[in-house]
Design a protein around this motif. Structure first.
Motif, PDB file in Angstrom:
ATOM      1  N   ILE A  55       0.869  -1.211  -0.253  1.00  0.00           N
ATOM      2  CA  ILE A  55      -0.067   0.028  -0.088  1.00  0.00           C
ATOM      3  C   ILE A  55       0.930   1.278   0.011  1.00  0.00           C
ATOM      4  N   GLU A  56       2.171   1.173  -0.374  1.00  0.00           N
ATOM      5  CA  GLU A  56       2.854   2.239  -0.367  1.00  0.00           C
ATOM      6  C   GLU A  56       2.344   3.407  -1.328  1.00  0.00           C
ATOM      7  N   ASP A  57       1.675   3.122  -2.467  1.00  0.00           N
ATOM      8  CA  ASP A  57       1.141   4.108  -3.294  1.00  0.00           C
ATOM      9  C   ASP A  57       0.007   3.537  -4.022  1.00  0.00           C
ATOM     10  N   SER A  58      -0.979   4.000  -4.776  1.00  0.00           N
ATOM     11  CA  SER A  58      -1.948   3.704  -5.389  1.00  0.00           C
ATOM     12  C   SER A  58      -1.553   2.577  -6.545  1.00  0.00           C
ATOM     13  N   LYS A  59      -0.345   2.789  -7.072  1.00  0.00           N
ATOM     14  CA  LYS A  59       0.181   2.060  -8.029  1.00  0.00           C
ATOM     15  C   LYS A  59       0.509   0.766  -7.663  1.00  0.00           C
ATOM     16  N   ARG A  60       1.232   0.944  -6.599  1.00  0.00           N
ATOM     17  CA  ARG A  60       1.651  -0.694  -5.936  1.00  0.00           C
ATOM     18  C   ARG A  60       0.493  -1.422  -5.398  1.00  0.00           C
ATOM     19  N   LEU A  61      -0.558  -0.791  -4.839  1.00  0.00           N
ATOM     20  CA  LEU A  61      -1.778  -1.383  -4.371  1.00  0.00           C
ATOM     21  C   LEU A  61      -2.159  -2.120  -5.538  1.00  0.00           C
ATOM     22  N   ALA A  62      -2.430  -1.385  -6.723  1.00  0.00           N
ATOM     23  CA  ALA A  62      -3.146  -2.109  -7.833  1.00  0.00           C
ATOM     24  C   ALA A  62      -2.552  -3.196  -8.423  1.00  0.00           C
ATOM     25  N   ASP A  63      -1.079  -3.036  -8.407  1.00  0.00           N
ATOM     26  CA  ASP A  63      -0.201  -4.056  -8.927  1.00  0.00           C
ATOM     27  C   ASP A  63      -0.461  -5.390  -8.168  1.00  0.00           C
ATOM     28  N   SER A  64      -0.130  -5.078  -6.689  1.00  0.00           N
ATOM     29  CA  SER A  64      -0.330  -6.232  -5.790  1.00  0.00           C
ATOM     30  C   SER A  64      -1.716  -6.918  -5.736  1.00  0.00           C
ATOM     31  N   LEU A  65      -2.633  -6.069  -6.019  1.00  0.00           N
ATOM     32  CA  LEU A  65      -4.063  -6.556  -5.976  1.00  0.00           C
ATOM     33  C   LEU A  65      -4.171  -7.465  -7.264  1.00  0.00           C
ATOM     34  N   ASP A  66      -3.424  -6.963  -8.391  1.00  0.00           N
ATOM     35  CA  ASP A  66      -3.563  -7.430 -10.130  1.00  0.00           C
ATOM     36  C   ASP A  66      -3.124  -8.921  -9.744  1.00  0.00           C
ATOM     37  N   ALA A  67      -1.809  -9.174  -9.016  1.00  0.00           N
ATOM     38  CA  ALA A  67      -1.052 -10.465  -8.876  1.00  0.00           C
ATOM     39  C   ALA A  67      -1.625 -11.419  -7.959  1.00  0.00           C
ATOM     40  N   ALA A  68      -2.490 -10.917  -7.001  1.00  0.00           N
ATOM     41  CA  ALA A  68      -3.377 -11.717  -6.066  1.00  0.00           C
ATOM     42  C   ALA A  68      -4.465 -12.701  -6.906  1.00  0.00           C
ATOM     43  N   GLN A  69      -4.108 -13.542  -7.356  1.00  0.00           N
ATOM     44  CA  GLN A  69      -5.102 -14.472  -8.070  1.00  0.00           C
ATOM     45  C   GLN A  69      -4.855 -16.018  -7.525  1.00  0.00           C
ATOM     46  N   ILE A  70      -6.083 -16.610  -7.151  1.00  0.00           N
ATOM     47  CA  ILE A  70      -5.980 -17.996  -7.059  1.00  0.00           C
ATOM     48  C   ILE A  70      -6.480 -18.822  -8.058  1.00  0.00           C
ATOM     49  N   GLU A  71      -5.693 -19.695  -8.928  1.00  0.00           N
ATOM     50  CA  GLU A  71      -6.309 -20.409  -9.979  1.00  0.00           C
ATOM     51  C   GLU A  71      -7.377 -21.317  -9.626  1.00  0.00           C
ATOM     52  N   GLY A  72      -8.688 -21.044 -10.145  1.00  0.00           N
ATOM     53  CA  GLY A  72      -9.889 -21.924  -9.949  1.00  0.00           C
ATOM     54  C   GLY A  72     -10.775 -21.344  -8.974  1.00  0.00           C
ATOM     55  N   ASP A  73     -10.367 -19.933  -8.408  1.00  0.00           N
ATOM     56  CA  ASP A  73     -11.086 -19.308  -7.379  1.00  0.00           C
ATOM     57  C   ASP A  73     -11.289 -17.869  -8.110  1.00  0.00           C
ATOM     58  N   ALA A  74     -12.650 -17.853  -8.702  1.00  0.00           N
ATOM     59  CA  ALA A  74     -12.790 -16.638  -9.671  1.00  0.00           C
ATOM     60  C   ALA A  74     -13.196 -15.564  -8.638  1.00  0.00           C
TER      61      ALA A  74
END
Length: 97
Positions: A55-74
């Motif tokens: 959460i250092e800045d909005s870009k990093r928050l967005a990038d880390s949320l984009d990366a938080a994916q679990i395959e098979g869990d939509a």
């Protein structure tokens, strides 16, 4: 993420134009920096699933949320995004003059 970047750029550009043309009359809006304390619970829960939320800045928050994916869990990523929105401080409106 590209759409969000263009939306942000459009908002900043319009805000600057309004301020330039109406320096003493404009009402503008800004979002304060994220309050780490409000994100602690979300960060720890994401960490339990192996994801780091930055959460250092909005870009990093967005990038880390984009990366938080679990395959098979939509719904996992969608849930994280909803919870992160609830952690954010509301926008503040202010007059330029």
């Amino acid at each position: 993420a590209l759409v969000e970047e263009f939306m942000l750029l459009a908002n900043v550009t319009v805000g600057k134009k309004i301020l330039r043309h109406y320096p003493t009359l404009s009402v503008l809006r800004r979002h304060p920096a994220p309050n780490r304390g409000m994100f602690d619970s979300l960060i720890s829960k994401a960490k339990c699933r192996g994801f780091a939320i930055d959460i250092e800045d909005s870009k990093r928050l967005a990038d880390s949320l984009d990366a938080a994916q679990i395959e098979g869990d939509a719904y996992f990523n969608k849930l994280l995004r909803i919870l992160s929105t609830r952690c954010m401080s509301p926008a503040r409106y202010f007059c330029s003059g």
